[in-house]
Design an enzyme around this catalytic site. Structure first.
Site, mmCIF file in Angstrom:
data_model
loop_
_atom_site.group_PDB
_atom_site.id
_atom_site.type_symbol
_atom_site.label_atom_id
_atom_site.label_comp_id
_atom_site.label_asym_id
_atom_site.label_seq_id
_atom_site.Cartn_x
_atom_site.Cartn_y
_atom_site.Cartn_z
ATOM 1 N N ARG A 160 -9.185 4.885 5.422
ATOM 2 C CA ARG A 160 -8.448 4.090 4.441
ATOM 3 C C ARG A 160 -7.996 2.747 5.018
ATOM 4 N NH1 ARG A 160 -10.786 7.409 2.665
ATOM 5 N NH2 ARG A 160 -10.220 9.096 1.256
ATOM 6 N N SER A 239 -3.797 8.360 -5.342
ATOM 7 C CA SER A 239 -3.018 8.961 -4.262
ATOM 8 C C SER A 239 -2.001 7.944 -3.749
ATOM 9 C CB SER A 239 -3.936 9.397 -3.119
ATOM 10 O OG SER A 239 -4.847 10.375 -3.566
ATOM 11 N N GLU A 343 -0.132 4.406 0.186
ATOM 12 C CA GLU A 343 -1.500 3.895 0.159
ATOM 13 C C GLU A 343 -1.610 2.620 -0.671
ATOM 14 O OE1 GLU A 343 -5.891 5.499 -1.224
ATOM 15 O OE2 GLU A 343 -4.557 6.866 -0.167
#
Length: 353
Positions: A160, A239, A343
């Site tokens: 990520r 998320s 995130e």
């Protein structure tokens, strides 16, 4: 290039949250994008880039500067080589690759947002991530004031993360190039256990491309991760927290906390993350800390389908959402000694005030 003033930004985000921008530009070509970025840099005007708005948490006061909406279009397929303009809708692009019989991104179906955002976050799900297929990223380098092409190895992809995320004020992604695979209509090897179970195959097997995509869409929909304007359970940024990656020492301390709280037989999820590190599950942490699906009583609540998604039930403010996020972070840390990290990108606000 369309220009609006005191323009609402909430409609450009999947959370439907955030105040207005002083100025909103909508660019439909690479040249317009570069011109807008250069103008902002030359005048010292703060600049906010918006693609699909699926990874943005904008403060209630909005953005004091120029918001640039990347609405460029371009889907070019040459054999197994794919080039996407930054503004291409990612879910549509994935569908077209599956229709073309090419593997590599089929398990990334249903992820909201634009193609240009995929390398920034190194978007991944269900055993695939874009780092596995991206060959080059064409971007405007605000520091060098020129358009550059970065090879995969220069993008510093990790979980990520990427060079683009690490240097958020330097690069503006214009185009993304992928190397896909012609496997006679079959998917890439199914690597994610949940996907393999849903397909009735063993990990490593291949299945028809459409079957892989359809199962992923079904799994995502079951978790509220496929956008539906009528379903507030999907009004989220996907998320909200990344899965924590812990050192050996941190993971040992975490396991001890789990044993104390849940009993010695309890074992937290653990996945190798390289160099003596272990990745665990943010969703598991949230649930075991007492924040179950549907948690909350206000206009911002945890999704009724997935503990990782924080949702706007309609009428929420960004502060409502952040208050819930902070409650979750504090509760998880108190229970297990692990600090969750958001995130989505925050604009004008911070999860940790």
């Amino acid at each position: 290039m369309q220009e609006l003033h005191d323009a609402p930004l909430a409609p450009l985000t999947t959370l439907r949250l955030g105040g207005p921008a002083t100025r909103l530009l909508t660019a439909t070509t690479d040249d317009e994008v570069v011109a807008a970025v250069r103008e902002a840099d030359d005048s010292g005007t703060p600049l906010l880039l918006i693609g699909g708005g699926s990874n943005l948490v904008i403060g209630d006061k909005g953005f004091d500067g120029t918001a640039l909406h990347l609405a460029t279009r371009g889907f070019a397929l040459d054999g197994t080589t794919l080039e996407l303009a930054a503004g291409e809708v990612w879910t549509d692009a994935v569908a077209r690759t599956v229709e073309a019989g090419l593997a590599g991104v089929e398990c990334l179906a249903g992820i909201p947002g634009s193609a240009g955002a995929t390398p920034v976050q190194n978007v991944g799900a269900y055993g695939q991530e874009v780092a596995g297929t991206i060959t080059e990223v064409v971007a405007y380098d605000r520091e060098a004031r020129e358009t550059v092409t970065l090879a995969n190895a220069d993008c510093a992809f990790s979980y990520r993360n990427s060079r683009f995320k690490a240097e958020p004020d330097r690069y503006v992604v214009l185009r993304v190039r992928f190397a896909l695979e012609d496997a006679d209509g079959l998917s890439g090897p199914i690597r994610y256990a949940e996907t393999a179970r849903a397909l009735g195959v063993a990990p490593g097997d291949r299945v028809p491309l459409a079957a892989a995509r359809d199962v992923v869409l079904k799994l995502r929909a079951g978790k509220g991760m496929v956008l539906d304007p009528e379903d507030h359970d999907t009004w989220s940024a996907g998320s909200f927290f990344t899965n924590p990656i812990l050192t050996e020492e941190e993971f040992a301390a975490f396991r001890a906390r789990v044993a104390d709280r849940l009993g010695t037989a309890a074992e937290p999820p653990a996945y190798p993350a390289g160099e003596g590190r272990t990745k665990t599950s943010a969703a598991w942490l949230i649930d075991k800390a007492g924040f179950t699906k549907g948690y909350g009583t206000g206009p911002a609540r945890i999704s009724g389908k997935h503990t990782l998604a924080l949702t706007n039930r309609g009428g929420a403010t960004t502060e409502d959402l952040l208050a819930l996020a902070r409650e979750v972070v504090a509760g998880v840390h108190e229970a297990f000694g692990v600090t969750l990290v958001n995130e989505p990108v925050t604009v004008g606000v911070s999860l940790h005030p």
